[in-house]
Design an enzyme around this catalytic site. Structure first.
Site, PDB file in Angstrom:
ATOM      1  N   LYS A  38      -6.217 -10.493  32.286  1.00 41.33           N
ATOM      2  CA  LYS A  38      -5.786 -10.214  30.905  1.00 41.33           C
ATOM      3  C   LYS A  38      -5.149  -8.839  30.732  1.00 41.33           C
ATOM      4  O   LYS A  38      -4.205  -8.699  29.965  1.00 41.33           O
ATOM      5  CB  LYS A  38      -6.962 -10.395  29.941  1.00 41.33           C
ATOM      6  CG  LYS A  38      -8.076  -9.399  30.136  1.00 41.33           C
ATOM      7  CD  LYS A  38      -9.320  -9.826  29.366  1.00 41.33           C
ATOM      8  CE  LYS A  38     -10.393  -8.778  29.505  1.00 41.33           C
ATOM      9  NZ  LYS A  38     -11.733  -9.312  29.242  1.00 41.33           N
ATOM     10  N   ARG A 132     -22.156  -9.442  22.492  1.00 39.92           N
ATOM     11  CA  ARG A 132     -20.833  -9.984  22.234  1.00 39.92           C
ATOM     12  C   ARG A 132     -21.053 -11.492  22.240  1.00 39.92           C
ATOM     13  O   ARG A 132     -21.880 -11.972  21.473  1.00 39.92           O
ATOM     14  CB  ARG A 132     -19.802  -9.478  23.250  1.00 39.92           C
ATOM     15  CG  ARG A 132     -18.368  -9.553  22.675  1.00 39.92           C
ATOM     16  CD  ARG A 132     -17.301  -9.026  23.619  1.00 39.92           C
ATOM     17  NE  ARG A 132     -17.039  -9.953  24.735  1.00 39.92           N
ATOM     18  CZ  ARG A 132     -16.138  -9.722  25.679  1.00 39.92           C
ATOM     19  NH1 ARG A 132     -15.414  -8.608  25.673  1.00 39.92           N
ATOM     20  NH2 ARG A 132     -15.942 -10.592  26.652  1.00 39.92           N
TER      21      ARG A 132
HETATM   22  C1  LIG Z   1     -12.460  -9.077  30.305  1.00 43.82           C
HETATM   23  C2  LIG Z   1     -13.569  -9.892  30.750  1.00 43.82           C
HETATM   24  C3  LIG Z   1     -14.046  -9.755  32.058  1.00 43.82           C
HETATM   25  C4  LIG Z   1     -13.522  -8.746  33.038  1.00 43.82           C
HETATM   26  O1  LIG Z   1     -14.063  -7.481  32.787  1.00 43.82           O
HETATM   27  P1  LIG Z   1     -13.804  -6.246  33.773  1.00 43.82           P
HETATM   28  O2  LIG Z   1     -14.701  -5.183  33.271  1.00 43.82           O
HETATM   29  O3  LIG Z   1     -12.364  -5.899  33.658  1.00 43.82           O
HETATM   30  O4  LIG Z   1     -14.152  -6.688  35.135  1.00 43.82           O
HETATM   31  C5  LIG Z   1     -15.085 -10.600  32.446  1.00 43.82           C
HETATM   32  N1  LIG Z   1     -15.606 -11.498  31.599  1.00 43.82           N
HETATM   33  C6  LIG Z   1     -15.172 -11.645  30.337  1.00 43.82           C
HETATM   34  C7  LIG Z   1     -15.815 -12.668  29.457  1.00 43.82           C
HETATM   35  C8  LIG Z   1     -14.135 -10.841  29.872  1.00 43.82           C
HETATM   36  O5  LIG Z   1     -13.708 -10.998  28.613  1.00 43.82           O
END
Ligand SMILES: *Cc1c(COP(=O)(O)O)cnc(C)c1O
Length: 378
Positions: A38, A132
């Site tokens: 993302k 979250r």
């Molecule tokens: C963005 C995201 C990740 C990745 O997180 P990082 O800290 O960049 O490794 C993993 N799981 C979810 C649900 C996310 O939204």
């Protein structure tokens, strides 16, 4: 070829190396990795580097990014990290798996999966304290019971996400709770869940310190692949590259000026009343980059240039002893927020470096201003 400014230089070999080293590290205890795309908007060449490095799935929070990767011909298991209810139809069309916490959403996904004559796979996210997304542990059984009654939904795993909102660290207590929840669900429903996704780039320290990863067999990794960092303390993971991304901008003014503005001081362009210290006359440069492109606080000068301030389109720097002239280039490292902003700015060109050119090494990491050899970039 023309070298654009501003640009973000992206080293694909470094991203591939990082993905490979993380796949090998976590693979030692049976943990597969999802490459999270993302922050780079599902940029296909970056995603290919993650896959070459061993990412078994590609996960993104935006269905548009997944559609872009598929259109670019990438074939892998695509995972949607955030499920927008209104996009259920395209989620079913383009994502193989999605993370879910609401029965309403699953009903819609099942409806469109039935219409498309397929099953949609789901990882149920569990709330383990970060507050979250997640089904509360006490509600998990009932949630699964309702979910499996939906005809075209297949529950393939459970997962949790920590260290995002609440800053809650992955630790033996919450990780073992996820493993126990897996056991409870398996005992009750015998679903043969294959994915127990324990977290993200924040899980590194827990992984290093734990005696037992339990049932955890997957991590979803963005920042540690892209920037080489774990995200509890933002420390470099040993052996990983931390400068796969570099932001380069051009100097458009370079002059000796006072450090203290003259005239009466009111609000600046963003409604703040600035306060200045008089440090006398110094060499200042302006670069063609601004708040519209980048989170200015995320920029780290590779040549210890001091950021004095910024507006929408200009960043003002104390150039110290760097002798920067109009037309020179300055470069910066980025943190995750900066990477996100830079990749999203339509004004910053993406410049992929697919092999290590001898001249690049010569300029080194700590050289701020440098001339770029056009032939160095393919
Ligand atoms: C963005 C995201 C990740 C990745 O997180 P990082 O800290 O960049 O490794 C993993 N799981 C979810 C649900 C996310 O939204």
């Amino acid at each position: 070829m023309k070298i654009f400014l501003p640009r973000i230089e992206i080293s694909l070999p470094q991203i591939r190396d990082n993905a490979r080293m993380l796949s090998e590290l976590y693979g030692k205890k049976g943990i597969s990795i999802m490459g999270v795309s993302k922050a780079v908007l599902g940029e296909p060449s970056i995603v290919r580097a993650m896959i070459q490095g061993g990412a078994r799935f590609i996960a993104d929070s935006r269905i548009e990014n997944i559609e872009k990767m598929k259109a670019a011909g990438i074939t892998t298991q695509f995972v949607l990290l955030r499920t927008p209810l209104s996009q259920a139809e395209s989620v079913v069309r383009s994502a193989d798996i999605s993370l879910n916490t609401e029965i309403e959403t699953l009903k819609k996904l099942s409806y469109y999966a039935k219409a498309g004559n397929k099953n949609h796979q789901v990882i149920v996210m569990v709330e383990l304290g970060d507050l979250r997304e997640g089904v509360l542990p006490l509600d998990l059984s009932e949630f699964i019971r309702q979910a499996i009654s939906l005809s075209h939904i297949k529950i393939v795993g459970i997962g949790c996400n920590l260290a995002c909102y609440g800053g809650v660290k992955p630790a033996d207590k919450n990780m073992h709770e996820l493993s126990e929840l897996f056991d409870i669900i398996e005992n009750e429903f015998h679903l043969g869940l294959t994915i127990i996704s324990g977290g993200n780039s924040a899980n590194y320290e827990w992984y290093r310190s734990t005696q037992d990863v339990g049932k955890i067999n997957n991590f979803r990794l963005g920042e540690s692949i892209l920037l080489g960092l774990e995200t509890v303390n933002r420390k470099t993971i040993p052996g990983l590259h931390t400068d796969a991304f570099k932001l380069v901008a051009e100097v458009i003014e370079s002059k000796k000026k006072p450090s203290f503005p003259f005239g009466d001081i009111g609000q600046d362009a963003f409604g703040n009343v600035p306060v200045f210290q008089d440090k006398g006359i110094h060499q200042r440069v302006i670069i063609a980059l601004g708040k519209q492109d980048i989170l200015v606080s995320s920029l780290k000068s590779n040549n210890s240039l001091e950021i004095l301030g910024s507006s929408s389109d200009h960043i003002i720097l104390n150039s110290k002893n760097n002798n920067l002239k109009v037309g020179d280039e300055v470069n910066f490292s980025l943190d995750y927020g900066g990477l996100l902003a830079a990749m999203t700015s339509p004004f910053i060109k993406k410049h992929f470096i697919s092999s290590v050119h001898p001249e690049i090494g010569k300029f080194g990491r700590d050289q701020g201003a440098r001339k770029i050899l056009p032939q160095a970039y393919g």
